[in-house]
Scaffold this active site. Sequence first.
Site, PDB file in Angstrom:
ATOM      1  N   TRP A  60      12.906   6.717  -0.051  1.00  0.00           N
ATOM      2  CA  TRP A  60      12.934   7.826  -0.923  1.00  0.00           C
ATOM      3  C   TRP A  60      12.981   9.243  -0.068  1.00  0.00           C
ATOM      4  CZ3 TRP A  60       8.507  10.367   0.667  1.00  0.00           C
ATOM      5  CH2 TRP A  60       7.321   9.798   0.664  1.00  0.00           C
ATOM      6  N   GLU A  80      -2.157   2.329  -0.374  1.00  0.00           N
ATOM      7  CA  GLU A  80      -0.643   2.005   0.023  1.00  0.00           C
ATOM      8  C   GLU A  80      -0.449   3.038   1.139  1.00  0.00           C
ATOM      9  OE1 GLU A  80       2.357   3.124  -2.868  1.00  0.00           O
ATOM     10  OE2 GLU A  80       1.158   2.338  -4.503  1.00  0.00           O
ATOM     11  N   HIS A 139      12.707  -0.383   1.329  1.00  0.00           N
ATOM     12  CA  HIS A 139      11.388   0.303   1.643  1.00  0.00           C
ATOM     13  C   HIS A 139      11.092  -0.890   2.323  1.00  0.00           C
ATOM     14  CE1 HIS A 139       7.421   1.699   1.277  1.00  0.00           C
ATOM     15  NE2 HIS A 139       7.749   2.733   0.746  1.00  0.00           N
ATOM     16  N   GLU A 160      -0.815   5.458  -9.464  1.00  0.00           N
ATOM     17  CA  GLU A 160      -0.407   6.816  -9.183  1.00  0.00           C
ATOM     18  C   GLU A 160      -0.104   7.644 -10.421  1.00  0.00           C
ATOM     19  OE1 GLU A 160       3.130   6.636  -6.373  1.00  0.00           O
ATOM     20  OE2 GLU A 160       1.556   6.437  -4.493  1.00  0.00           O
TER      21      GLU A 160
HETATM   22  C1  GLA Z   1       4.571   4.593  -4.604  1.00  0.00           C
HETATM   23  C2  GLA Z   1       4.256   3.741  -5.545  1.00  0.00           C
HETATM   24  C3  GLA Z   1       4.883   2.379  -5.018  1.00  0.00           C
HETATM   25  C4  GLA Z   1       5.967   2.397  -4.109  1.00  0.00           C
HETATM   26  C5  GLA Z   1       5.978   3.501  -2.976  1.00  0.00           C
HETATM   27  C6  GLA Z   1       7.073   3.505  -2.185  1.00  0.00           C
HETATM   28  O1  GLA Z   1       3.377   4.911  -3.568  1.00  0.00           O
HETATM   29  O2  GLA Z   1       2.890   3.662  -5.950  1.00  0.00           O
HETATM   30  O3  GLA Z   1       4.751   1.605  -6.227  1.00  0.00           O
HETATM   31  O4  GLA Z   1       6.965   3.067  -5.160  1.00  0.00           O
HETATM   32  O5  GLA Z   1       5.515   4.715  -3.706  1.00  0.00           O
HETATM   33  O6  GLA Z   1       6.847   4.280  -1.028  1.00  0.00           O
END
Ligand code: GLA
Length: 661
Positions: A320, A312, A363, A158
């Site tokens: 979060w 993902e 999570h 990311e």
């Molecule tokens: C992002 C990150 C993951 C994780 C998710 C949690 O997508 O890439 O490592 O932290 O958020 O939602």
Amino acid sequence: MQTHRWLRTPEGTAPRISYGADYNPDQWPREVWDEDVRLMKEAGVDVVSIAIFSWAKLQPAPGEWDFAWLDDVIDLLHESGIGVDLATATASPPPWLTIAHPEVLPVTADGTVLSQGGRQHWRPTSPVFRRYALELVTKLAERYADHPAIVAWHVNNELGCHNAYDYSDDAARAFRAWLAERYGTVDGLNDAWGTAFWAQRYGSFDEVLPPRVAASFPNPTQQLDFLRFSSDALTDHLVAEREILNRITPDVPVTTNFMIVGDTRHADYAKMAREIDFVSNDHYVTVDRDELAFSAAITSGVARHRPWFLMEHSTSAVNWQPVNRPKRQGELARDSLTHVAHGADAVCFFQWRQSAAGAEKYHSAMVPHAGEDSRLFRDVVALGSALRRLDAVAGSDRAQAEVAILFDWESWWGAELDSHPTELLRYRREALEWWTALTDAGVRVDVVPADADLAGYRLVVAPVLYSVPAPLREALEAFVAGGGHLVATYFSGIVDENDHVWLGGYPGALRELLGVRVEEFRPLWKDEKVALSNGAAGTIWSEPVDVTADGVEVLASYEHEELGAAVTRRTVGDGSATYVSTRLGTDGLAALVPDVLAHAGVHPELPEALRGRVELVSRTGANGRFDFYINRGDDEVRLPEGDYLLGGAALPPRGVAVARR
Ligand code: GLA
Ligand code: GLA
């Protein structure tokens, strides 16, 4: 994009919709790995992303390397028939690095230096960080070049999630170089930035800084260029890693996970997508399910409708948001399958096993804290088998629709800069409202970048297309001249690529095409509404619209003494150009959209009874054409009889059915 390359798999492997997760075995003792692999097989997992946050374990100290544990993990996965999307592990630098080199830490606009202790605390433009990161990438690439388990490289993670905007001295240096490349001379920069205003004239590039916190509004073009630069700086990092990977492992495709979701807007993904072999995206449900579908459609658009990788999403709650609710029954599968409908050929979650420690322990994951004896794990296994029924879909493109929404990062960035007529305008919300209204009308909709070829579309909607450089204006004019139907909304066509206003009246670059002219914007107060003659109401924005060309029809007027035409349509040969001068919202658009579609000759593909209740998305490829019916609501829906690969004519609440056409 480089030419599209999908996962590297052994010759003769049948195409399939891949299934898996981010896998963080380094958080667990060795004996858990065996259980992981057993459960992965039970769930039908065939791909995992590993080592994303493993830098500190792989390189415990400068010059010290430990790959033994990773060798074990990769071998274990390989023996179990699970492919590895191997991360370059550069996402989060270890403490020893930032203690030795605090100069890699990002700096915010107000000069705050961000500390280690979280993740992604590195400057995209730091030469020191780059050197360490590329050393790690080289080690990994050399070590695993010949390992048959590796199906793809996962660059960083990311990019820019937490560090997109860095105002450090490194950033300043890189920004100046970027500007020199863009403008050639400092006079070019002065013209573009309009620095005659407020004594901002620069004598040399050395005087230029990122838009750090200033005494008043920073120069808008400086801000816009900083947004562009920041996106390019992330891309530059991506390319630097990719070049090493391409050199050492030319046969392994390279990707990085985008964040096309909600208000995340730090990267121009249409541009970044050109640098990878296939597009990957991370998506988390934020607003509602239409936002999910809309994001998936944007992702498909930047992937130029080739298959992409859902890297993902969540099986259930995230950690979060202010309040983190689990998904309801059926949503786990529906969310995944909606992405598949929009072109995802891999469905992966964050993460495989829910962490026991760390910031993300609340999570959700594929294996929850409760363990395998849980509703969630049973749903995960069920989704794995559902995907097996869709293998015929793998490799197919998302079928082109007759309707497209233009989605343009430049306009998003520009339209929401400060010191504008209103701060209530939201670019992405306007686009999403059109998405919902068009989907409600029973048509399929593409979402395409502003440089897309519009030739195949009957109807193109340009919500808040604020920034219209001359070539884009010409493309839109050519589209209409060729018989296409264009709809543009308020605050479109206003500026050129330098954020300079197109003079002579709004909507600037699109004024002649639309056949209207506006002298002053008239934004509305926060809760103000303005009634329209067709029963709809406008919010956020209104304008006194003068019709300036022949053949312009007024489709709706404002019921307000100072305002006249609200929605207009100019006929141009077989095509047309419609202007919507206010925010209609989904209700107001519901009243307008059927007429816009009919005028463009677009016929709903869904029978009337299904419109609004079902989203239809199609994919097409070597094995034929597949229609995905997605239940948008909580009632059972009756679909047409057909040859169903998944589900059937009785579509349960939140269900997805897939039929071969
Ligand atoms: C992002 C990150 C993951 C994780 C998710 C949690 O997508 O890439 O490592 O932290 O958020 O939602
Ligand atoms: C003040 C300043 C002007 C201008 C106006 C705008 O009066 O002196 O330069 O910025 O505000 O309202």
